[in-house]
Design an enzyme around this catalytic site. Structure first.
Site, PDB file in Angstrom:
ATOM      1  N   HIS A  57       0.996  -0.978  -0.081  1.00  0.00           N
ATOM      2  CA  HIS A  57      -0.047   0.056   0.073  1.00  0.00           C
ATOM      3  C   HIS A  57       0.778   1.390   0.128  1.00  0.00           C
ATOM      4  O   HIS A  57       0.302   2.334   0.301  1.00  0.00           O
ATOM      5  CB  HIS A  57      -0.990   0.106   1.312  1.00  0.00           C
ATOM      6  CG  HIS A  57      -1.825  -1.193   1.351  1.00  0.00           C
ATOM      7  ND1 HIS A  57      -2.748  -1.512   0.601  1.00  0.00           N
ATOM      8  CD2 HIS A  57      -1.788  -2.193   2.274  1.00  0.00           C
ATOM      9  CE1 HIS A  57      -3.532  -2.516   1.026  1.00  0.00           C
ATOM     10  NE2 HIS A  57      -2.861  -2.925   2.063  1.00  0.00           N
ATOM     11  N   HIS A 219      -8.186  -3.635   0.073  1.00  0.00           N
ATOM     12  CA  HIS A 219      -7.594  -4.750  -0.162  1.00  0.00           C
ATOM     13  C   HIS A 219      -8.429  -5.375  -1.352  1.00  0.00           C
ATOM     14  O   HIS A 219      -8.553  -6.640  -1.574  1.00  0.00           O
ATOM     15  CB  HIS A 219      -7.489  -5.890   0.794  1.00  0.00           C
ATOM     16  CG  HIS A 219      -6.714  -5.366   2.081  1.00  0.00           C
ATOM     17  ND1 HIS A 219      -7.416  -4.889   3.226  1.00  0.00           N
ATOM     18  CD2 HIS A 219      -5.433  -5.209   2.356  1.00  0.00           C
ATOM     19  CE1 HIS A 219      -6.524  -4.458   4.006  1.00  0.00           C
ATOM     20  NE2 HIS A 219      -5.450  -4.631   3.429  1.00  0.00           N
TER      21      HIS A 219
END
Lengths: 333, 333
Positions: A57, A219
Site C-alpha cells: 500500500h 484490499h
C-alpha cells in the site's frame, strides 16, 4: 502481469532495503528487519507512535516514519497484517517509559494481531495504548462506526497525533486526540479498475468496463454500490452527498479534504476530483482548507480514489499543518 | 477505458481549476487561463523560469511552480505542446527587466513553438533565453546528445536553476548552469504496460505480456530494445551499464539518482528499483546522494520507470538540496 521484482520471496525485504538506502538521514531498519524506525530516535520522554500494516500500500505506512509523524512501522507481507509476535518486537524495540500508541487500522488481521501484541506488551510491563482507526462509511452503517474499516482518512490521525507527540503530549491525551480526529473523519472510495496482486500476478477483482464501484476497500473488498461511468462532477456529488449525510457539515466550519489515489489513477484526475470537491464545498459555504492530494494509501496500481473529510477544530488544523520530516508525506500548508 | 473526467473538452481546464483551488498560497492562474504562475511573484530583479509543456504528465510541470523552482508553466492540451502564441503570452506576463529563461524539453513541438515564441518575445524587446533540455540516452547516440529527447532528468534542471534564480543569479549565468546540469545528466527508461490516452480512451501502445521495452518516450514513443521480463536486479544492471557507458561515472564522485515512475508503477516497485540502483553504485564505489523517488513525470497510468543520474558538483548538489515551496516537488535532503 509484469511487476518489477527480484522474486516473490524477497520483494518486501528488497523494498525495505531500497527505502532505508534512499532516506538514511530519516529512517533505518530496526534490530528486527521488518521494523522501519526513525534514524535518530527522540529522547525517551516522547510518546512513541507505532503502526503495523501489510505491505503493498506504499507509501503508507513506512513512508510516513520520521520527525513529526510515526516513530516506527512494522511491515507485514503483502496485504497481510504482521503477526502479533512481530508487532510485539516493534513495541519492545521502541519502548520508553513515556509509552507507545499502537495505531490499528480496523481490518480483521490488524485488529486481532495488534490487540494480542498490545496485551503481551502490557504483560511485560510496557505502557502501550491501542488506538483503533476507522473512517470508511461504506463498510458499516451510521451508529455502528466502530465496525467500519480504516481507509485513507487514517492519515489524519497519523499526522495530527504525530505533531502532538512531537510537541510532548502524554499517552492519555494522545489517545483522546486520536479518537477525536477519527470521529471527525469520514471517507468514501470509488474503484475503476483492479490492481494486480504481486503475489498472484492477477487482477484483484473484476469490474465491468462501464461501471464504477463505490466503497471498494484497500484490499479489493467488494464495493457497496455500482454506478455507470458518468461525468466526474456527478460522481463526486454522489460521494460528497453520502459523506455529508453520514456526518453533517456545518457552513462556515472548515473542512480538510484528502483526495487519495488508489495507485493507478493519474494526478490529472486527482486534481480534477479535488476541483469538484472544492466546488461542492464552496457552494455550501464550507471552507476547504489545507488539502492533501496524492496516491498516499494505495492498492498496487488499482484505478480509483477516495475522498476523506476531516471536520477539523483549530487545534487539529494547527497540528495538521505542523512541519514534519518524513520521507514521503506531502508538505501541508 | 474509464477516466475521471467531466468531458474531453474541459479536462485541462478542470485540472487547472482543481490545482489552483488546492494550493492558493502557492499558485494562481495567470491573466491567460492556461498560464499557471506563482501566487506571489518575486521582485522584478529575479530572473523568471518558464516552461511550456503538454498536459497529461502531471505533476510535471505545473506541480513544480513555486518558490525555489518555476515561476510559471504554460499548459498545453494533452500530450500537445502549447502554441507559440500561448507561450508568448506567458513570456509577456512574466516579463521583467531581469529576463526569463524559457525551459524547453526537447520534443519537436516544444522546440518549434518555444523557439518561435522566444523569437517573437525578443522582437518585442523582452530578454528571453531558451534553454534546451535533453537527457534520454536511447533517443540518439553518443556524440549527438543535442538530438536527444527531454525526459525525467530535466527535473534536475528545474530544481537547480530554480534555486539559483531564487538566490539572485543572472540570466547568462543561469543558462550556463542549466547547460552544465543538462550535460551532467543521463536518463534511460523502461516501459511495462501502456497508459490510456484520455483523448481516445485507448491504450497508447501494445506490449507483449512477457516483454519490457527499453527507451520508451514520455508520449509512448517506441523503445529501442526489448527484453524479456527478468529479475529486477538484471534489468537495473542492464540500464545502469548503459547509462555508465554513455557517460562514465567516477568512483568517489557523488551521483544523484532519480527513479521516476511512469504513472502506474507502484511505490513498492520504485523503492525496489532504487535499492538496485544504490547497490549497483555502491559496488563501484560511487556515492549515491539525495535521491528523488516518485511518479513525477508521468505518461498517464503507463507502467514503467526511468533512472536518471546527475553527476553533481558541489554547487549543483547544494542547489538540488535547497528548500523549495512548490505544491508537489518532493523535499530533497
Amino acid at each position: 502481469m509484469k511487476k518489477l521484482l527480484n522474486g516473490r520471496d524477497s520483494m518486501v525485504e528488497d523494498m525495505i532495503a531500497g527505502f532505508v538506502a534512499a532516506y538514511p538521514g530519516q529512517v533505518a531498519r530496526g534490530r528486527h528487519p521488518r521494523l522501519v524506525r526513525r534514524a535518530v530516535p527522540k529522547a525517551d520522554g516522547k510518546v512513541r507512535l507505532l503502526i503495523g500494516n501489510g505491505s503493498g500500500h506504499e507509501p503508507i505506512a513506512m513512508g510516513f516514519v520520521g520527525e513529526g509523524m510515526l516513530d516506527g512501522n512494522v511491515v507485514g507481507d503483502v496485504f497481510a497484517a504482521p503477526s502479533s509476535d512481530l508487532i510485539l518486537e516493534g513495541l519492545r524495540e521502541l519502548a520508553t517509559p513515556a509509552g507507545t500508541v499502537l495505531l490499528i487500522s480496523r481490518h480483521e488481521g490488524d485488529v486481532i494481531n495488534g490487540m494480542e501484541a498490545a496485551m503481551l506488551a502490557a504483560e511485560e510491563g510496557l505502557a502501550v495504548r491501542p488506538l483503533w482507526m476507522y473512517d470508511d462509511i461504506s463498510s458499516a452503517p451510521r451508529g455502528e462506526e466502530q465496525d467500519r474499516r480504516g481507509e485513507a482518512g487514517t492519515l489524519f490521525v497519523y499526522k495530527i497525533l504525530g505533531a502532538a507527540a512531537e510537541a510532548g503530549r502524554g499517552l492519555d491525551a494522545l489517545v483522546a486526540l486520536g479518537e477525536a480526529v477519527r470521529d471527525a473523519t469520514r471517507t468514501l472510495g470509488a474503484a475503476l479498475s483492479p490492481g494486480i496482486s504481486p503475489l498472484t500476478g492477477r487482477a484483484m477483482f473484476g469490474l465491468p468496463e462501464d461501471e464504477v464501484f463505490i466503497g471498494m476497500g484497500v484490499h479489493g473488498e467488494p464495493g457497496v454500490a455500482r454506478r455507470k461511468v458518468e461525468p466526474l462532477r456527478d460522481l463526486v456529488a454522489f460521494m460528497m452527498d453520502a459523506l455529508a449525510e453520514d456526518r453533517p457539515l456545518v457552513p462556515g466550519a472548515p473542512v480538510v479534504p484528502l483526495v487519495n489515489g488508489a495507485g493507478g489513477t493519474t494526478m490529472m484526475e486527482l486534481l480534477s476530483v479535488y476541483g469538484e470537491v472544492a466546488a461542492w464545498l464552496a457552494a455550501r459555504g464550507i471552507p476547504a482548507v489545507s488539502p492533501a492530494i496524492g496516491s498516499l494509501s494505495t492498492t498496487q496500481e488499482m484505478g480509483g480514489f477516495s475522498i476523506s473529510l476531516l471536520a477539523a477544530d483549530a487545534e487539529m488544523l494547527r497540528l495538521w499543518r505542523a512541519p514534519q520530516a518524513t520521507p514521503q508525506f506531502p508538505v501541508i500548508r
